[in-house]
Design a protein around this motif. Structure first.
Motif, PDB file in Angstrom:
ATOM      1  N   VAL A  16     -13.094   8.868 -10.245  1.00 28.27           N
ATOM      2  CA  VAL A  16     -13.880   9.689  -9.320  1.00 28.27           C
ATOM      3  C   VAL A  16     -13.097  10.029  -8.061  1.00 28.27           C
ATOM      4  O   VAL A  16     -13.381  11.026  -7.392  1.00 28.27           O
ATOM      5  N   PHE A  17     -12.094   9.217  -7.744  1.00 35.22           N
ATOM      6  CA  PHE A  17     -11.327   9.445  -6.523  1.00 35.22           C
ATOM      7  C   PHE A  17     -10.147  10.370  -6.793  1.00 35.22           C
ATOM      8  O   PHE A  17      -9.134   9.969  -7.368  1.00 35.22           O
ATOM      9  N   ARG A  18     -10.311  11.602  -6.389  1.00 40.87           N
ATOM     10  CA  ARG A  18      -9.231  12.583  -6.438  1.00 40.87           C
ATOM     11  C   ARG A  18      -9.191  13.263  -5.077  1.00 40.87           C
ATOM     12  O   ARG A  18     -10.059  14.068  -4.749  1.00 40.87           O
ATOM     13  N   HIS A  19      -8.187  12.891  -4.288  1.00 43.65           N
ATOM     14  CA  HIS A  19      -8.120  13.338  -2.900  1.00 43.65           C
ATOM     15  C   HIS A  19      -7.674  14.792  -2.805  1.00 43.65           C
ATOM     16  O   HIS A  19      -6.713  15.189  -3.479  1.00 43.65           O
ATOM     17  N   PRO A  20      -8.306  15.586  -1.949  1.00 42.77           N
ATOM     18  CA  PRO A  20      -7.820  16.938  -1.690  1.00 42.77           C
ATOM     19  C   PRO A  20      -6.575  16.894  -0.814  1.00 42.77           C
ATOM     20  O   PRO A  20      -6.204  15.826  -0.298  1.00 42.77           O
ATOM     21  N   ASP A  21      -5.947  18.033  -0.626  1.00 43.63           N
ATOM     22  CA  ASP A  21      -4.801  18.138   0.285  1.00 43.63           C
ATOM     23  C   ASP A  21      -5.293  17.827   1.696  1.00 43.63           C
ATOM     24  O   ASP A  21      -6.259  18.427   2.184  1.00 43.63           O
ATOM     25  N   ASP A  63       0.864  -1.183   0.000  1.00 44.80           N
ATOM     26  CA  ASP A  63       0.000   0.000   0.000  1.00 44.80           C
ATOM     27  C   ASP A  63       0.898   1.229   0.000  1.00 44.80           C
ATOM     28  O   ASP A  63       1.923   1.253   0.696  1.00 44.80           O
ATOM     29  N   TYR A  64       0.504   2.264  -0.732  1.00 46.74           N
ATOM     30  CA  TYR A  64       1.358   3.451  -0.808  1.00 46.74           C
ATOM     31  C   TYR A  64       0.530   4.699  -1.086  1.00 46.74           C
ATOM     32  O   TYR A  64      -0.613   4.627  -1.523  1.00 46.74           O
ATOM     33  N   LYS A  65       1.111   5.848  -0.779  1.00 43.21           N
ATOM     34  CA  LYS A  65       0.454   7.118  -1.089  1.00 43.21           C
ATOM     35  C   LYS A  65       1.514   8.163  -1.409  1.00 43.21           C
ATOM     36  O   LYS A  65       2.702   8.012  -1.081  1.00 43.21           O
ATOM     37  N   ARG A  66       1.084   9.255  -2.039  1.00 44.57           N
ATOM     38  CA  ARG A  66       1.976  10.352  -2.420  1.00 44.57           C
ATOM     39  C   ARG A  66       1.700  11.627  -1.618  1.00 44.57           C
ATOM     40  O   ARG A  66       2.440  12.599  -1.726  1.00 44.57           O
ATOM     41  N   GLY A  67       0.617  11.635  -0.831  1.00 44.75           N
ATOM     42  CA  GLY A  67       0.226  12.835  -0.089  1.00 44.75           C
ATOM     43  C   GLY A  67       1.114  13.111   1.106  1.00 44.75           C
ATOM     44  O   GLY A  67       1.845  12.243   1.595  1.00 44.75           O
ATOM     45  N   ARG A  68       1.016  14.324   1.604  1.00 47.45           N
ATOM     46  CA  ARG A  68       1.803  14.776   2.749  1.00 47.45           C
ATOM     47  C   ARG A  68       1.482  13.954   3.994  1.00 47.45           C
ATOM     48  O   ARG A  68       0.326  13.749   4.345  1.00 47.45           O
ATOM     49  N   ASP A  69       2.517  13.467   4.669  1.00 46.61           N
ATOM     50  CA  ASP A  69       2.342  12.702   5.900  1.00 46.61           C
ATOM     51  C   ASP A  69       3.561  12.917   6.794  1.00 46.61           C
ATOM     52  O   ASP A  69       4.653  12.416   6.495  1.00 46.61           O
ATOM     53  N   PRO A  70       3.419  13.674   7.890  1.00 43.41           N
ATOM     54  CA  PRO A  70       4.562  13.941   8.775  1.00 43.41           C
ATOM     55  C   PRO A  70       5.013  12.729   9.573  1.00 43.41           C
ATOM     56  O   PRO A  70       6.039  12.807  10.261  1.00 43.41           O
ATOM     57  N   THR A  71       4.275  11.622   9.510  1.00 49.68           N
ATOM     58  CA  THR A  71       4.583  10.488  10.385  1.00 49.68           C
ATOM     59  C   THR A  71       5.405   9.391   9.730  1.00 49.68           C
ATOM     60  O   THR A  71       5.766   8.420  10.404  1.00 49.68           O
ATOM     61  N   CYS A  72       5.702   9.490   8.441  1.00 50.05           N
ATOM     62  CA  CYS A  72       6.483   8.428   7.802  1.00 50.05           C
ATOM     63  C   CYS A  72       7.275   8.985   6.621  1.00 50.05           C
ATOM     64  O   CYS A  72       7.015  10.102   6.149  1.00 50.05           O
ATOM     65  N   LEU A  73       8.248   8.221   6.164  1.00 52.23           N
ATOM     66  CA  LEU A  73       9.056   8.628   5.021  1.00 52.23           C
ATOM     67  C   LEU A  73       8.195   8.662   3.760  1.00 52.23           C
ATOM     68  O   LEU A  73       7.306   7.833   3.588  1.00 52.23           O
ATOM     69  N   PRO A  74       8.455   9.615   2.854  1.00 55.12           N
ATOM     70  CA  PRO A  74       7.632   9.711   1.641  1.00 55.12           C
ATOM     71  C   PRO A  74       7.930   8.598   0.642  1.00 55.12           C
ATOM     72  O   PRO A  74       9.017   8.011   0.631  1.00 55.12           O
ATOM     73  N   TYR A  75       6.946   8.326  -0.185  1.00 60.66           N
ATOM     74  CA  TYR A  75       7.074   7.348  -1.271  1.00 60.66           C
ATOM     75  C   TYR A  75       8.220   7.733  -2.204  1.00 60.66           C
ATOM     76  O   TYR A  75       8.410   8.910  -2.534  1.00 60.66           O
ATOM     77  N   GLU A  76       8.991   6.724  -2.643  1.00 61.16           N
ATOM     78  CA  GLU A  76      10.056   6.946  -3.617  1.00 61.16           C
ATOM     79  C   GLU A  76       9.797   6.098  -4.861  1.00 61.16           C
ATOM     80  O   GLU A  76       9.717   4.865  -4.756  1.00 61.16           O
ATOM     81  N   PRO A  77       9.659   6.719  -6.021  1.00 69.04           N
ATOM     82  CA  PRO A  77       9.456   5.928  -7.242  1.00 69.04           C
ATOM     83  C   PRO A  77      10.709   5.146  -7.599  1.00 69.04           C
ATOM     84  O   PRO A  77      11.833   5.614  -7.400  1.00 69.04           O
ATOM     85  N   VAL A  78      10.524   3.952  -8.124  1.00 72.22           N
ATOM     86  CA  VAL A  78      11.641   3.082  -8.512  1.00 72.22           C
ATOM     87  C   VAL A  78      11.421   2.633  -9.957  1.00 72.22           C
ATOM     88  O   VAL A  78      10.360   2.099 -10.292  1.00 72.22           O
ATOM     89  N   ARG A  79      12.394   2.844 -10.802  1.00 77.89           N
ATOM     90  CA  ARG A  79      12.313   2.372 -12.183  1.00 77.89           C
ATOM     91  C   ARG A  79      12.338   0.842 -12.194  1.00 77.89           C
ATOM     92  O   ARG A  79      13.123   0.216 -11.471  1.00 77.89           O
ATOM     93  N   CYS A  80      11.483   0.252 -12.999  1.00 78.39           N
ATOM     94  CA  CYS A  80      11.410  -1.203 -13.002  1.00 78.39           C
ATOM     95  C   CYS A  80      10.800  -1.706 -14.311  1.00 78.39           C
ATOM     96  O   CYS A  80      10.313  -0.917 -15.133  1.00 78.39           O
TER      97      CYS A  80
END
Length: 408
Positions: A147-152, A117-134
């Protein structure tokens, strides 16, 4: 012969299995060797023979299941390339919850990434997602519909603070998943300048204390005592999602029911749960971030796991990317969970494998069959670094994608 992704990772009744490394990734049933992406109970289950995960994930599993949740454990250091059997494995931040990681599996010139599970939104409690070429990207699709577009998320916590200011005679009760979501809401409130105590349902205490022990500044978070409830007008209380519909919540002064979840984008969901103040705060990618993440990997092929699989598969095909759904069973959506403690019940456990002991049968698989775990005379070896640690904590980047895409 070149390694094929289908040989590198296969689907079994226990979940995704790597034959060349003899391990499962986030298995849904106890197995001899498990690599675990994060601590949510549909991915991190007890009863495995040996678990390899980040230090935080191992600690979360110990908090939830007890210190003996597996026969053996080993810490995976983010960004460190490890060899397991005939493959190399690297854990890379996923941005989902504290300790969450993607798992990169490589053999020869084939690189496969399991996102967890992963997300790209701001989260002060964990390290941010890092994209990996594959070459192959295995992605979740919890919110895999346009329909799912999350606000800030910060805008949503501002709504909560403003509502508490406008209605000082009412208690704001926020339903939030006990691992990750609750602590993220607290941290965002603190970043927004909210300095009053944030009161907790008793089920939130253990994991909130765990986050604090790991250096996450959440401020004062006292437990709600029964005799206090009638006196908490104007305060914010965080509880498991189910608690906002229980008698427990009715003891507060004119409570405002709030729920922090990506599903609050669907108004019918909010009405169904009796939510007065929906907060669209998700720990999963929305549609745009799923599509962006897939493109950034440069993957020629995408496998889509639990969630809205078909829509994302169709989008990938429209972009000229091979894609298929995996239809994995046993994974839930913690954002919609209604368990009293905010956590899904763990699957029924079977005894951990005894190294060198006899084979044992697994619980019945799909279709009513039974699957045998082969005799395993050796535990997962203590995996050491391959001698290189990539700069910035990510695996080395391969050359340009065969599809010609540039670097993310």
């Amino acid at each position: 012969m070149a390694t094929r992704a289908a040989d590198l990772l296969t689907l079994t009744p226990q979940g995704l299995y790597c034959p060349a490394g003899d391990f499962h990734v986030d298995p849904t049933r106890p197995v001899p060797r498990a690599l675990v992406t994060h601590g949510h109970s549909d991915h991190a289950r007890s009863g495995h023979g040996h678990v390899l995960a980040t230090a935080e994930t191992l600690a979360i599993m110990a908090v939830r299941y007890g210190e003996d949740f597996a026969a053996g454990t080993q810490e995976a250091v983010l960004g460190e390339v490890m060899r397991i059997g005939d493959v190399t494995v690297t854990f890379v931040p996923a941005g989902h919850v504290l300790g969450s990681a993607q798992i990169v599996i490589e053999q020869g010139k084939c690189r496969l990434v399991v996102s967890g599970d992963y997300k790209r939104g701001r989260d002060p409690t964990c390290l941010p997602y890092e994209p990996v070429r594959c070459d192959v990207f295995i992605t979740e699709a919890t919110f895999g519909l346009p329909v799912f577009r999350h606000p800030d998320a910060r805008e949503e916590t501002d709504k909560l603070i403003e509502s508490a200011r406008l209605f000082p005679e009412r208690t704001h009760i926020v339903g939030a998943y006990a691992l990750g979501k609750a602590q993220r809401v607290m941290a965002l409130l603190r970043e927004a300048g909210y300095d009053r105590p944030i009161y907790l349902h008793g089920a939130m205490e253990r994991l909130t204390a765990f986050y604090k022990e790991h250096g996450i500044p959440l401020g004062e978070t006292p437990r709600v005592l029964p005799e206090q409830r009638a006196k908490l007008a104007g305060e914010i209380v965080i509880c498991p999602p189910s608690a906002i519909q229980e008698i427990w919540a009715r003891k507060f002064p004119d409570p405002v029911a709030a729920f922090a979840s990506g599903w609050m984008r669907v108004r019918a969901r909010a009405r169904q749960k009796g939510v007065e103040l929906p907060l669209v705060i998700s720990d999963h990618c929305d549609w745009d971030d799923l599509c962006r993440s897939i493109l950034e990997t440069g993957a020629e092929e995408v496998w889509v796991t639990h969630g809205q699989e078909d829509a994302l598969v169709h989008w990938c095909l429209s972009q000229g990317i091979k894609a298929r759904p995996l239809h994995l069973l046993g994974y839930g959506d913690e954002e919609g969970d209604l368990q009293t403690d905010g956590l899904p019940e763990p699957a029924a456990e079977v005894p951990s494998p005894s190294w060198g002991g006899p084979s044992r049968s697994e619980a019945e698989g799909r279709g009513g069959g039974r699957d045998e775990i082969a005799r395993d005379p050796h535990p997962l070896p203590q995996i050491g670094p391959s001698g290189t640690r990539t700069k910035g904590g990510t695996p080395p980047t391969p050359g340009p994608s065969p599809r010609g895409g540039g670097e993310p």
